[in-house]
Motif scaffolding. Structure first.
Motif, PDB file in Angstrom:
ATOM      1  N   TYR A  54       0.857  -1.188   0.000  1.00 53.50           N
ATOM      2  CA  TYR A  54       0.000   0.000   0.000  1.00 53.50           C
ATOM      3  C   TYR A  54       0.897   1.243   0.000  1.00 53.50           C
ATOM      4  O   TYR A  54       0.494   2.311  -0.413  1.00 53.50           O
ATOM      5  CB  TYR A  54      -0.869   0.039   1.269  1.00 53.50           C
ATOM      6  N   HIS A  55       2.114   1.047   0.504  1.00 56.41           N
ATOM      7  CA  HIS A  55       3.072   2.149   0.656  1.00 56.41           C
ATOM      8  C   HIS A  55       4.323   1.888  -0.181  1.00 56.41           C
ATOM      9  O   HIS A  55       4.813   0.750  -0.239  1.00 56.41           O
ATOM     10  CB  HIS A  55       3.441   2.298   2.140  1.00 56.41           C
ATOM     11  N   GLY A  56       4.835   2.975  -0.794  1.00 53.81           N
ATOM     12  CA  GLY A  56       5.939   2.856  -1.748  1.00 53.81           C
ATOM     13  C   GLY A  56       7.174   2.156  -1.218  1.00 53.81           C
ATOM     14  O   GLY A  56       7.779   1.323  -1.905  1.00 53.81           O
ATOM     15  N   LEU A  57       7.564   2.480   0.000  1.00 49.93           N
ATOM     16  CA  LEU A  57       8.805   1.926   0.550  1.00 49.93           C
ATOM     17  C   LEU A  57       8.652   0.483   1.027  1.00 49.93           C
ATOM     18  O   LEU A  57       9.624  -0.137   1.437  1.00 49.93           O
ATOM     19  CB  LEU A  57       9.271   2.763   1.754  1.00 49.93           C
ATOM     20  N   GLU A  58       7.415  -0.056   0.955  1.00 51.72           N
ATOM     21  CA  GLU A  58       7.140  -1.339   1.614  1.00 51.72           C
ATOM     22  C   GLU A  58       7.028  -2.500   0.618  1.00 51.72           C
ATOM     23  O   GLU A  58       6.238  -3.421   0.786  1.00 51.72           O
ATOM     24  CB  GLU A  58       5.896  -1.176   2.499  1.00 51.72           C
ATOM     25  N   TYR A  59       7.889  -2.436  -0.424  1.00 51.87           N
ATOM     26  CA  TYR A  59       7.822  -3.436  -1.505  1.00 51.87           C
ATOM     27  C   TYR A  59       8.279  -4.822  -1.075  1.00 51.87           C
ATOM     28  O   TYR A  59       8.022  -5.796  -1.787  1.00 51.87           O
ATOM     29  CB  TYR A  59       8.621  -2.958  -2.728  1.00 51.87           C
ATOM     30  N   PHE A 195      -0.787  -6.180   4.331  1.00 54.65           N
ATOM     31  CA  PHE A 195       0.627  -6.285   4.699  1.00 54.65           C
ATOM     32  C   PHE A 195       1.354  -4.952   4.500  1.00 54.65           C
ATOM     33  O   PHE A 195       1.269  -4.327   3.443  1.00 54.65           O
ATOM     34  CB  PHE A 195       1.316  -7.387   3.878  1.00 54.65           C
ATOM     35  N   HIS A 196       2.065  -4.556   5.553  1.00 56.58           N
ATOM     36  CA  HIS A 196       2.901  -3.348   5.546  1.00 56.58           C
ATOM     37  C   HIS A 196       4.254  -3.723   6.144  1.00 56.58           C
ATOM     38  O   HIS A 196       4.464  -4.838   6.600  1.00 56.58           O
ATOM     39  CB  HIS A 196       2.257  -2.264   6.420  1.00 56.58           C
ATOM     40  N   SER A 197       5.193  -2.749   6.143  1.00 51.92           N
ATOM     41  CA  SER A 197       6.416  -2.920   6.930  1.00 51.92           C
ATOM     42  C   SER A 197       6.671  -1.595   7.643  1.00 51.92           C
ATOM     43  O   SER A 197       6.319  -0.543   7.114  1.00 51.92           O
ATOM     44  CB  SER A 197       7.600  -3.311   6.032  1.00 51.92           C
ATOM     45  N   GLN A 198       7.223  -1.534   8.843  1.00 51.58           N
ATOM     46  CA  GLN A 198       7.854  -2.640   9.489  1.00 51.58           C
ATOM     47  C   GLN A 198       7.476  -2.650  10.977  1.00 51.58           C
ATOM     48  O   GLN A 198       6.768  -1.752  11.433  1.00 51.58           O
ATOM     49  CB  GLN A 198       9.388  -2.487   9.357  1.00 51.58           C
TER      50      GLN A 198
HETATM   51 ZN   LIG Z   1       2.508   0.845   5.326  1.00 57.78          ZN
END
Ligand SMILES: [Zn+2]
Length: 289
Positions: A54-59, A195-198
């Motif tokens: 959902y977020h760019g850095l969380e590939y 799912f996201h990080s971190q």
């Molecule tokens: Zn996220």
């Protein structure tokens, strides 16, 4: 090196060549016209929605979901159990709809940086006012944070387009969010995993809805993975995909924060996060079957 949209498309092609029963379709397009892919896995009446990046850095979440499909299907074909779970039963009872990259444009900015020939990117430089987005970019190509754009106690956290936390002009203003909610509304899902990080954390509630049931299910996911249970507060507690899913349908929805470190988590961390999160998906599937 990150895991960008091109790599995702190549991996999806490889998966469909390898496992003929996988069904791949797209549920909509991003601002820049990229297809938002969904992979259907399983044959069961119970349905679970699983989203990543959902977020760019969380590939790393996209790579995890692609690898999960590969390893799960490999065990289905060979009739092997997976991390202590009976894959045959899960495959028969549960259909997984996996969207590995909800925000392909954001991932592209976070991995490949800005393209000055691109009108969307030039607009972002004008509105956001910075030039190097690679280590900060979480939003989509209009500077909207897709996990603050859902219609669940939506409010403006940040007033204008930004690398993170700007929820848009109104809920569901973004085509990526519309793709997800339209798809979920026409499919009768029993559970949602975002799912996201971190942080190695599991966020499990929204506004007190079905709190006890949600806590018990979340506790199982925490036990199986070693992740920490968190009841969201502050800007983590509204406007997100799992918040909207719980609000709209009263069913179980969880946000999983994979891995630990500073985003973007390195691709080399995939082995470290893989098994814990595979167990979360398999356990979640057992809970609804
Ligand atoms: Zn996220």
């Amino acid at each position: 090196m990150g895991y960008d949209y091109l790599k995702l498309c190549n991996d999806i092609k490889d998966l469909t060549n390898k496992y003929k029963s996988l069904d791949v379709f797209h549920i909509g397009k991003s601002v820049m016209g990229r297809s938002i892919y969904c992979i259907r896995v399983g044959m069961g009446k119970r349905k679970i929605f699983i989203g990543g990046a959902y977020h760019g850095l969380e590939y790393l979440t996209s790579l995890f979901l692609i690898r999960f499909i590969d390893e799960y299907m490999f065990r289905i074909i060979n009739k092997w159990w997976f991390a202590g779970f009976n894959t045959e039963d899960i495959f028969k009872d549960v259909t997984m709809f996996i969207v590995p990259m909800v925000n392909p444009d954001g991932v592209d900015i976070a991995t490949n940086g800005l393209d000055l020939l691109n009108i969307h990117h030039r607009n972002l430089i004008d509105t956001v006012g910075i030039h190097d987005f690679r280590h900060v970019w979480q939003a989509n190509a209009r500077g909207v944070d897709l996990n603050h754009n859902y219609d669940a106690n939506w409010k403006m956290t940040v007033p204008s387009p930004s690398p993170t936390k700007y929820g848009g002009e109104n809920p569901e203003s973004e085509c990526e969010t519309q793709a997800i909610v339209n798809f979920i509304r026409k499919t009768d899902f029993d559970m949602l995993l975002a799912f996201h990080s971190q942080g190695k954390e599991i966020y499990y509630s929204f506004d007190g809805t079905n709190e006890k049931k949600a806590f018990l299910a979340a506790q199982k996911l925490a036990d199986i993975s070693g992740y920490t249970l968190i009841r969201p507060t502050g800007s983590d507690s509204y406007g997100g995909c799992k918040d909207w899913f719980i609000k709209e349908f009263g069913k179980l929805g969880f946000t999983i924060e994979i891995g630990k470190g500073k985003n973007p988590l390195p691709i080399s961390m995939i082995d470290d996060v893989f098994l814990d999160n595979a167990r979360i998906i398999l356990c979640a599937s057992e809970i609804i079957s």
